[in-house]
Write a protein that holds these residues in place. Structure first.
Motif, PDB file in Angstrom:
ATOM      1  N   LEU A 199      -0.767  -0.898   6.380  1.00  0.00           N
ATOM      2  CA  LEU A 199      -1.323  -1.102   5.038  1.00  0.00           C
ATOM      3  C   LEU A 199      -2.825  -1.277   5.120  1.00  0.00           C
ATOM      4  CD1 LEU A 199       0.208  -3.452   2.334  1.00  0.00           C
ATOM      5  CD2 LEU A 199      -2.251  -3.285   2.669  1.00  0.00           C
TER       6      LEU A 199
ATOM      7  N   VAL B 138      -1.631   3.846  -4.361  1.00  0.00           N
ATOM      8  CA  VAL B 138      -1.306   2.481  -4.754  1.00  0.00           C
ATOM      9  C   VAL B 138      -2.583   1.831  -5.281  1.00  0.00           C
ATOM     10  CG1 VAL B 138      -0.533   0.215  -3.957  1.00  0.00           C
ATOM     11  CG2 VAL B 138       0.561   2.283  -3.078  1.00  0.00           C
TER      12      VAL B 138
ATOM     13  N   ARG C 147       2.632  -5.314  -0.740  1.00  0.00           N
ATOM     14  CA  ARG C 147       3.343  -4.979   0.499  1.00  0.00           C
ATOM     15  C   ARG C 147       4.808  -4.646   0.228  1.00  0.00           C
ATOM     16  NH1 ARG C 147       3.407  -7.640   6.580  1.00  0.00           N
ATOM     17  NH2 ARG C 147       5.531  -7.020   7.090  1.00  0.00           N
TER      18      ARG C 147
ATOM     19  N   TYR D 219       4.747  -1.134  -0.777  1.00  0.00           N
ATOM     20  CA  TYR D 219       4.218  -0.260   0.270  1.00  0.00           C
ATOM     21  C   TYR D 219       5.233  -0.045   1.391  1.00  0.00           C
ATOM     22  CZ  TYR D 219       1.222   1.213   4.178  1.00  0.00           C
ATOM     23  OH  TYR D 219       0.680   1.888   5.242  1.00  0.00           O
TER      24      TYR D 219
ATOM     25  N   TRP E 112       6.230   3.215   3.745  1.00  0.00           N
ATOM     26  CA  TRP E 112       5.871   3.253   5.168  1.00  0.00           C
ATOM     27  C   TRP E 112       7.098   3.601   6.008  1.00  0.00           C
ATOM     28  CZ3 TRP E 112       7.812   0.200   9.131  1.00  0.00           C
ATOM     29  CH2 TRP E 112       7.153   0.310  10.364  1.00  0.00           C
TER      30      TRP E 112
ATOM     31  N   VAL F 115       0.181   7.306   1.998  1.00  0.00           N
ATOM     32  CA  VAL F 115      -0.296   6.514   0.866  1.00  0.00           C
ATOM     33  C   VAL F 115      -1.813   6.340   0.954  1.00  0.00           C
ATOM     34  CG1 VAL F 115      -0.281   4.190  -0.136  1.00  0.00           C
ATOM     35  CG2 VAL F 115       1.869   5.263   0.535  1.00  0.00           C
TER      36      VAL F 115
END
Length: 669
Positions: free
Chosen positions: A292, A402, A429, A432, A436, A442
């Motif tokens: 991230l 995002v 998160r 996300y 992932w 992303v």
């Protein structure tokens, strides 16, 4: 004009602090740096007291020898301005430059970053030493980049002294056009008799007996970020004045524990975006946060390459329990950063310190010396990065964006929210992570960013959004894109005022819903969802106003009320996720949105536990495959590929990844 770092291949190195060691050690440092493949080190970061032993008196003899030695050994220098740690003599002369905390306590020197960002005396001294360094070393062949300060705001993001109060008022007068009534309106000071009749009455949000004014506190966070940015700009201007061709950077801290600076405002001021990133021992899957962070830093860099200025080879020294990294983790961490756009990998620090506050922080050359696993891993990583030289400069395209906004982060975590359990980073998160895991690329964007390149835009936590940002996001759906908005978003405007008419405020029309009351859940409380799964943290009484319900609550006081909705908005689609579903349910929902929007993973058929990331060059794609599961894997890749770390051709399109290992596959286009 953006200047670039001139280093062959991917940069590799770390903070080099030769002043901590006898000069006879330096020759060994050079030999071992060459052995490890080091080609860039940061020098002088905390050397102010040695470079300027008294005001205006300089001793550059040691630094001269260090830079000459680096150049002789083919190692480039990222030369720092040492302004993060003013010397003791400065504070004896200027005690008024010491920072003051929210409770009114003046903090002492004896550590680092113990200065008031608004202090005129500090600014003058910082620019003086920066100017002296720039004048002396502008043309030194070892100097390839300026390292401005170090981790701005890490320990002194906020100072509440009278000097800061005066600077805050100046900042506010600029923001509100020198109109005190405009400030009163923006802050809503009719509440609790807080109306100001004179600018001198306006103070920082110091400790009070009750809840602070939220807009006051928000503007203070904005000011504090800008105060430090002003210092950074001033130093960069001095350095560029002497060396206009040398790029300048400063190390950001895009990681969970730090939220003090609005890096969207900082990034355009620098030639090279750099970041420091450290893992947290309490995170069972810290590599998710690493990913991230890497995606966010790459986005701050405009989608282009960036530098990892600091991370650790093993344990750090500043957590309650500081654990060593697992076998192979050093390599996996570093190459995961490269996978997400880093064109340089550096550590704190080169040689482990024997004394001082960071003596138990790991280093490239640990206390145990070369007879250590860390050293073996450091040398191996140097060879890996040399093998990946062709990856340098490639980018990482994404179809999903995002939304990340520091104003929204600061605002949602102010006191007296409907739930103190709603935290910005947790929400981002949670959205996300399933992407992932699925290998979906992303980017992160500001609310007002150009969204034309994205099929799917996600706004997991956008409590505060201004009118322009809200219009930009909803226009993405109207033009045919897909927008998904998380709960407690669109609620307040740029002044932190609630948008009247029902929730979710700025997004009601586009989402086709209206909520009249919020029902946040207690810690541990759950609600069943129709179709399976549970929800925690949040619920609200949603009424459909054009949208259709996708999922509803199956029990509790809101049984039958929509929890997830979908609405046709213009040519596209707008989703509202009005609760926090369990991880599996949320993942299924988000991946369903991806499929509907035409978003695919970067590589199909990647087994669970293997992270898959793509960088795209001019004539090839580079697939990074990182085994976090520890079981090893066999992954099918396009034919005519080559595994770069070993140089192995893959004519049948199959790559074997050992347990806990990494493969990087080059696929010609």
């Amino acid at each position: 004009m953006k200047r670039t770092l001139s280093v062959s291949g991917i940069a590799y190195g770390g903070d080099y602090n030769p002043e901590q060691w006898p000069e006879e050690v330096w020759a060994e440092d050079m030999r071992l740096m060459r052995e490890a493949g080091v080609n860039l080190v940061s020098v002088g970061i905390f050397a102010w007291a040695l470079l300027e032993p008294s005001e205006g008196v300089y001793d550059f003899s040691r630094l001269d020898r260090v830079l000459d030695l680096l150049h002789e050994n083919g190692i480039a220098a990222d030369l720092a301005t040492p302004t993060a740690a003013p010397p003791a003599w400065f504070f004896r002369a200027h005690p008024e430059a010491l920072p003051v905390d929210r409770d009114g306590r003046t903090l002492s020197y004896g550590s680092r970053q113990t200065f008031c960002p608004s202090s005129p005396a500090y600014r003058q001294a910082a620019l003086r030493i920066a100017g002296a360094l720039a004048e002396r070393y502008a043309d030194h062949p070892a100097v390839r980049m300026w390292h401005v300060h170090n981790e701005y705001g890490c320990h002194n993001a906020e100072c509440y002294c009278d000097t800061s109060a005066a600077a805050f008022r100046t900042w506010l007068r600029t923001r509100y056009g020198d109109d005190l009534e405009a400030l009163n309106t923006a802050w809503g000071t009719t509440f609790w008799s807080q109306w100001y009749y004179d600018w001198e009455e306006v103070l920082p949000p110091r400790a009070t007996g009750a809840v602070p004014n939220p807009t006051h506190r928000l503007d203070w966070r904005r000011f504090c970020s800008d105060a430090l940015l002003s210092l950074c700009r001033a130093e960069v201007a001095v350095l560029r004045g002497a060396a206009p061709e040398v790029p300048a950077t400063t190390n950001f801290m895009v990681m969970p524990a730090f939220d003090a600076l609005d890096y969207w405002r900082w990034a355009p001021e620098l030639d090279v975006v750099s970041n420091d990133h450290y893992l947290f021992s309490t995170d069972p899957e810290p590599y998710v946060d690493l990913a991230l962070s890497g995606d966010l830093v790459r986005s701050l860099a405009g989608g282009g390459p960036w530098l990892l200025m600091e991370h650790s080879t093993g344990a750090v020294n500043w957590q309650p329990v500081n654990r060593a990294k697992k076998p192979g983790e050093l390599r996996r961490n570093a190459l995961a950063h490269v996978a997400r756009g880093a064109d340089g990998i550096a550590y704190f620090q080169w040689r482990a310190a024997l004394a001082g506050a960071e003596q138990w922080h790991s280093a490239m050359l640990p206390h145990a010396g070369t007879d250590s696993r860390i050293w073996q891993d450091v040398v191996r990583l140097g060879a890996d990065l040399a093998a990946l030289a062709e990856v340098k400069g490639s980018r990482s395209p994404a179809d999903v964006a995002v939304v990340w906004d520091w104003d929204a982060r600061w605002a949602v975590e102010l006191p007296s929210q409907p739930s103190a359990e709603v935290r910005f980073l947790d929400r981002v998160r949670s959205w996300y992570e399933p992407l992932w895991r699925a290998g979906v690329a992303v980017d992160f964007v500001r609310p007002d960013a150009d969204l034309s390149a994205y099929r799917l835009v996600l706004a997991p936590s956008l409590y505060l959004v201004d009118d322009a940002g809200a219009a930009n996001l909803t226009a993405h759906a109207a033009r045919g894109g897909t927008l998904a908005v998380g709960f407690h978003s669109g609620m307040v405007d740029a002044s932190c005022h609630v948008r009247p008419g029902g929730y979710p405020g700025a997004f009601r029309e586009a989402l086709g819903v209206r909520t009249d009351e919020l029902f946040p859940l207690l810690p541990g409380e759950t609600r069943a969802l129709t179709g399976g799964g549970t929800a925690t943290l949040w619920s609200e009484r949603v009424r459909l106003a054009g949208a259709r319900a996708v999922t509803a609550y199956a029990d509790g006081p809101l049984a039958g009320v929509p929890a997830v909705t979908r609405h046709a908005h213009g040519e596209g689609t707008a989703w509202y996720v009005a609760t926090h579903p369990d991880a599996a349910t949320l993942g299924e929902l988000l991946l369903g949105m991806c499929a509907e929007a035409g978003v695919r993973p970067v590589l199909d058929g990647v087994p669970e536990g293997v992270e898959a990331v793509r960088r795209r060059g001019e004539d090839a794609d580079y697939f990074f495959l990182i085994d976090h599961g520890g079981d090893g894997a066999r992954v099918r890749v396009p034919e005519k590929a080559t595994e770069l770390l070993t140089g192995t051709p893959l004519p049948d399109g199959l790559v074997e990844i050992g347990a806990g290992e990494v493969a990087v596959v080059r696929v010609p286009r």
